[in-house]
Motif scaffolding. Structure first.
Motif, PDB file in Angstrom:
ATOM      1  N   LEU A 529     -17.117  -5.129  10.108  1.00  6.59           N
ATOM      2  CA  LEU A 529     -16.894  -3.765   9.623  1.00  6.59           C
ATOM      3  C   LEU A 529     -16.035  -2.968  10.587  1.00  6.59           C
ATOM      4  O   LEU A 529     -15.123  -2.233  10.184  1.00  6.59           O
ATOM      5  N   ILE A 530     -16.303  -3.104  11.891  1.00  6.77           N
ATOM      6  CA  ILE A 530     -15.525  -2.360  12.892  1.00  6.77           C
ATOM      7  C   ILE A 530     -14.067  -2.816  12.882  1.00  6.77           C
ATOM      8  O   ILE A 530     -13.141  -1.997  12.906  1.00  6.77           O
ATOM      9  N   VAL A 531     -13.852  -4.143  12.853  1.00  4.24           N
ATOM     10  CA  VAL A 531     -12.481  -4.657  12.849  1.00  4.24           C
ATOM     11  C   VAL A 531     -11.712  -4.152  11.633  1.00  4.24           C
ATOM     12  O   VAL A 531     -10.559  -3.694  11.738  1.00  4.24           O
ATOM     13  N   ILE A 532     -12.337  -4.196  10.450  1.00  5.49           N
ATOM     14  CA  ILE A 532     -11.645  -3.781   9.221  1.00  5.49           C
ATOM     15  C   ILE A 532     -11.391  -2.275   9.216  1.00  5.49           C
ATOM     16  O   ILE A 532     -10.268  -1.818   8.922  1.00  5.49           O
ATOM     17  N   ILE A 533     -12.406  -1.475   9.543  1.00  5.95           N
ATOM     18  CA  ILE A 533     -12.245  -0.015   9.506  1.00  5.95           C
ATOM     19  C   ILE A 533     -11.220   0.455  10.528  1.00  5.95           C
ATOM     20  O   ILE A 533     -10.281   1.202  10.208  1.00  5.95           O
ATOM     21  N   VAL A 534     -11.381   0.003  11.784  1.00  2.03           N
ATOM     22  CA  VAL A 534     -10.436   0.401  12.833  1.00  2.03           C
ATOM     23  C   VAL A 534      -9.043  -0.137  12.516  1.00  2.03           C
ATOM     24  O   VAL A 534      -8.032   0.568  12.672  1.00  2.03           O
ATOM     25  N   GLY A 535      -8.978  -1.398  12.056  1.00  4.48           N
ATOM     26  CA  GLY A 535      -7.680  -1.990  11.749  1.00  4.48           C
ATOM     27  C   GLY A 535      -6.940  -1.262  10.648  1.00  4.48           C
ATOM     28  O   GLY A 535      -5.723  -1.044  10.749  1.00  4.48           O
ATOM     29  N   LEU A 536      -7.658  -0.844   9.607  1.00  2.19           N
ATOM     30  CA  LEU A 536      -7.019  -0.124   8.507  1.00  2.19           C
ATOM     31  C   LEU A 536      -6.545   1.259   8.938  1.00  2.19           C
ATOM     32  O   LEU A 536      -5.450   1.695   8.586  1.00  2.19           O
ATOM     33  N   ILE A 537      -7.380   1.962   9.710  1.00  4.69           N
ATOM     34  CA  ILE A 537      -7.005   3.306  10.165  1.00  4.69           C
ATOM     35  C   ILE A 537      -5.757   3.241  11.046  1.00  4.69           C
ATOM     36  O   ILE A 537      -4.792   3.994  10.866  1.00  4.69           O
ATOM     37  N   VAL A 538      -5.772   2.324  12.027  1.00  5.78           N
ATOM     38  CA  VAL A 538      -4.630   2.199  12.936  1.00  5.78           C
ATOM     39  C   VAL A 538      -3.390   1.754  12.170  1.00  5.78           C
ATOM     40  O   VAL A 538      -2.274   2.225  12.437  1.00  5.78           O
ATOM     41  N   SER A 539      -3.554   0.852  11.203  1.00 10.19           N
ATOM     42  CA  SER A 539      -2.410   0.389  10.416  1.00 10.19           C
ATOM     43  C   SER A 539      -1.786   1.530   9.627  1.00 10.19           C
ATOM     44  O   SER A 539      -0.554   1.664   9.570  1.00 10.19           O
ATOM     45  N   LEU A 540      -2.620   2.366   9.019  1.00 10.52           N
ATOM     46  CA  LEU A 540      -2.099   3.499   8.255  1.00 10.52           C
ATOM     47  C   LEU A 540      -1.371   4.492   9.151  1.00 10.52           C
ATOM     48  O   LEU A 540      -0.373   5.095   8.760  1.00 10.52           O
ATOM     49  N   LEU A 541      -1.870   4.665  10.377  1.00  8.21           N
ATOM     50  CA  LEU A 541      -1.242   5.602  11.318  1.00  8.21           C
ATOM     51  C   LEU A 541       0.036   5.048  11.924  1.00  8.21           C
ATOM     52  O   LEU A 541       0.833   5.811  12.493  1.00  8.21           O
ATOM     53  N   THR A 542       0.245   3.745  11.840  1.00  6.97           N
ATOM     54  CA  THR A 542       1.429   3.130  12.457  1.00  6.97           C
ATOM     55  C   THR A 542       2.371   2.534  11.408  1.00  6.97           C
ATOM     56  O   THR A 542       3.097   1.570  11.685  1.00  6.97           O
ATOM     57  N   GLY A 543       2.355   3.081  10.197  1.00  2.77           N
ATOM     58  CA  GLY A 543       3.313   2.695   9.182  1.00  2.77           C
ATOM     59  C   GLY A 543       2.988   1.438   8.413  1.00  2.77           C
ATOM     60  O   GLY A 543       3.895   0.766   7.901  1.00  2.77           O
ATOM     61  N   GLY A 544       1.709   1.098   8.314  1.00  7.47           N
ATOM     62  CA  GLY A 544       1.326  -0.124   7.625  1.00  7.47           C
ATOM     63  C   GLY A 544       1.668  -0.123   6.146  1.00  7.47           C
ATOM     64  O   GLY A 544       1.908  -1.183   5.562  1.00  7.47           O
ATOM     65  N   ARG A 545       1.738   1.046   5.511  1.00  2.68           N
ATOM     66  CA  ARG A 545       2.050   1.119   4.080  1.00  2.68           C
ATOM     67  C   ARG A 545       3.466   0.655   3.772  1.00  2.68           C
ATOM     68  O   ARG A 545       3.795   0.312   2.637  1.00  2.68           O
ATOM     69  N   LYS A 546       4.326   0.645   4.783  1.00  6.47           N
ATOM     70  CA  LYS A 546       5.716   0.239   4.568  1.00  6.47           C
ATOM     71  C   LYS A 546       5.942  -1.251   4.775  1.00  6.47           C
ATOM     72  O   LYS A 546       7.056  -1.738   4.623  1.00  6.47           O
ATOM     73  N   SER A 547       4.874  -1.962   5.151  1.00  7.80           N
ATOM     74  CA  SER A 547       5.016  -3.387   5.453  1.00  7.80           C
ATOM     75  C   SER A 547       5.333  -4.186   4.188  1.00  7.80           C
ATOM     76  O   SER A 547       4.806  -3.898   3.111  1.00  7.80           O
ATOM     77  N   GLN A 548       6.186  -5.184   4.338  1.00 14.64           N
ATOM     78  CA  GLN A 548       6.513  -6.106   3.264  1.00 14.64           C
ATOM     79  C   GLN A 548       5.881  -7.459   3.606  1.00 14.64           C
ATOM     80  O   GLN A 548       6.340  -8.154   4.508  1.00 14.64           O
ATOM     81  N   ILE A 549       4.827  -7.808   2.881  1.00 21.54           N
ATOM     82  CA  ILE A 549       4.052  -9.001   3.207  1.00 21.54           C
ATOM     83  C   ILE A 549       4.243 -10.057   2.124  1.00 21.54           C
ATOM     84  O   ILE A 549       4.204  -9.758   0.928  1.00 21.54           O
TER      85      ILE A 549
END
Length: 596
Positions: A529-549
């Motif tokens: 839970l910690i990895v997913i929650i922290v990972g998602l928050i940090v990803s959103l703050l560092t431009g994760g929505r723009k990633s092309q996967i």
């Protein structure tokens, strides 16, 4: 039961049985080394050239999962805490479903050798390196416990030196791993799981005969509170309840079956994805059989010693010695049967340690050597793989010394998986399920989850949870003779010392005590839970929505309903499927890399 007069001795037949098990395991390694001569390659050594079938892989998965830690620790766990751990049957089912339907399609589609290759494809090389290092630490620590467990059994029932037992068992395991690679590991596992079942069944049957029937065993267990199945307390600090086992156990074991290299490496060695799934589901049956055997062993142990606990009365010095003690007590008069149980325990060690050595070799070659030495030939890499097997065998033998400092073998092993395996599983889950997770979010989430579990894990070792949290059941010495027990008040003295110890801890903050008392099975759950929650928050703050996967790196709906073709069968028959499925790609031309 009276103390066995032969305790500490081994007959000639016991030695013959034990040595035969080691010899057969070593011969399997020699056979595969001779058969495979002339076609040395890393794919053959680490993945058996993807030619394994479902049944041996299923048996191998079960054998490596049910280690010597389980053989010694699980019966004691039932003996002292009750049969509530039978709910692990539900956990195993959920774990196999998640592994077969969520993680297996990803690894099979990408054609990876090391499961941590996925982390580089999904995030970057540094995330992969972190996952690899954590896996290696986890595996070496756990393997140390697994080697120590049968050595402890040997030390209790024979005059073998403890370290002599550790070195001999580890050396045989390293020998056939180095010679035969994954094929030797899998086929020795098939032999060893048969020995494990026979050994446990022999103990259970003899105990039932001595008690006069299974009904009397169950009646003793019920009167002693061991049939405590109706424990639905939602308190996360209680050690074993329905919820801690089903929820916490599922996340703990998924970290092993879903992404742990030792298990992933087995099922991706199958010929097709369909056979790999079949292997996982067949393995579930094996897990249930072993669970029933270990629970019945613990109940049989309680029915024999319900009024004269060998641990409290001083006949054994540690709770994990109870199983070998019972074996000598009830089977000591039958030449060869004590040796069969020790061989059974040793088989659990060999199967688990061999898979660990093979997995450590795989991640070292694939994650640490190949990316930096691209000009090495396949033959040279195969020889490097064998050298790595030797090296890790020696390292694991050395780490066995630490196991003697870890208390209860079973809980120590599962705590290691919770501390390290939980954050790694969280990282894989983050990458597979969430397309906007990026490398920064992944690494920060992994560090956060690992820091939390390490803090709680170390704190729980320094300040163990009090008895009102762990809920141990009563152990009696009322039926012991005065000459047999340490003293008649040993149990009352234990309770008094525990109370005084708890009183001395009153200065600790209540919150800290609660966190350290968290059930060891929930370590993985909270880490994920910690990895997913922290990972998602940090990803959103560092431009994760723009990633092309690349969608191949994510779980697709077709993965859940797809039946891959089995065109690799030698009879020329192909099975058609209604939903098209991507074949596994192997080798260096993996298309997933071209998208990075």
């Amino acid at each position: 039961m009276a103390a066995p007069t032969t305790f500490g001795s081994f007959s000639a037949w016991d030695y013959v049985v034990f040595v035969a098990i080691l010899l057969i395991s070593a011969l399997v390694g020699i056979y595969h080394a001779v058969v495979g001569r002339g076609r040395e390659s890393t794919e053959d050594f680490l993945l058996a050239s993807h030619q394994m079938s479902s049944v041996p892989v299923a048996l191998s998965l079960t054998a490596s999962f049910m280690s010597a830690v389980t053989m010694l620790g699980a019966p004691y766990d039932t003996y002292h805490f009750g049969a509530v751990n039978g709910y692990f049957a539900i956990s195993y089912m959920l774990v196999v479903i998640l592994s077969a339907e969520v993680f297996l399609p990803i690894f099979y589609r990408l054609g990876v050798t090391s499961s941590y290759e996925y982390l580089e494809l999904r995030f970057n090389r540094w995330v992969r390196l972190c996952g690899t290092i954590l896996f290696m630490i986890q595996t070496i620590l756990y393997t140390g416990i697994v080697i120590y467990a049968p050595a402890l059994a040997l030390n209790q029932v024979t005059n073998f030196n403890l370290w002599g037992s550790i070195i001999s068992t580890g050396a045989v395991c390293t020998f056939y791993c180095t010679l035969g690679g994954l094929k030797a590991v899998v086929w020795t596992d098939v032999f060893q799981i048969v020995i494990m079942v026979i050994g446990l069944v022999a103990v259970i049957v003899q105990a039932i005969i001595l008690k006069g029937g299974i009904s009397k065993v169950l009646n003793s267990a019920e009167h002693g509170g061991r049939l405590n199945f109706w424990n639905f307390d939602p308190n996360p600090f209680h050690r074993h309840t329905f919820w801690t086992i089903v929820i916490g156990g599922t996340f703990t074991w998924t970290g092993i079956y879903g992404v742990n290299q030792a298990q992933v490496q087995r099922y991706i060695s199958c010929k097709t994805q369909t056979q790999a799934k079949v292997a996982l589901y067949l393995n579930l049956v094996g897990l249930w059989i072993m669970l029933v055997c270990t629970v019945l062993s613990g109940l049989a142990m309680y029915s024999l010693y319900y009024d004269c606990d060998p641990w409290t009365s001083g006949k054994v010095t540690a709770p994990d010695q109870l199983m070998p003690y019972m074996v000598l007590d009830i089977l000591g008069s039958y030449p060869g049967l004590p040796g069969l149980f020790v061989a059974c325990t040793c088989s659990g060690t060999l199967s688990t340690v061999s898979s660990s050595i093979n997995a450590l070799t795989a991640v070292t070659v694939e994650d640490l050597i190949k990316p930096h030495f691209t000009t090495l030939s396949e033959k040279r890499l195969a020889w490097i793989s064998k050298a790595m097997s030797l090296l890790f065998g020696a390292v694991c033998i050395g780490m066995a010394g630490l196991a003697s400092l870890m208390g209860s073998l079973l809980q120590a092993a599962l705590s290691i998986f919770g501390i390290v395996g939980g954050p790694i599983l969280g990282l894989f889950t983050l990458g597979i399920l969430f397309s906007w997770a990026n490398c920064i979010g992944g690494i920060v989430g992994l560090i956060s989850g690992f820091a939390f579990t390490l803090w709680i894990g170390i704190g729980a070792q320094i300040w163990p949870p009090p008895p009102e949290v762990t809920k141990p059941l009563n152990l009696s010495i009322t039926g012991c003779n005065v000459s047999q027990s340490r003293n008649q008040t040993s149990w009352e003295t234990t309770i008094l010392l525990t109370t005084l110890s708890e009183t001395s801890r009153k200065d600790r903050a209540e919150a800290a005590m609660s966190l350290y008392s968290l059930s060891y099975l929930y370590l993985s759950t909270f880490a994920i839970l910690i990895v997913i929650i922290v990972g998602l928050i940090v990803s959103l703050l560092t431009g994760g929505r723009k990633s092309q996967i690349d969608t191949d790196l994510l779980l697709n709906w077709t993965d859940l309903f797809c039946n891959c073709p089995t065109s690799s069968r030698g009879d020329g028959i192909e099975v058609m499927e209604s939903i098209p499925c991507q074949n596994r790609v192997t080798g260096n031309d993996n298309p997933a890399f071209s998208h990075m």
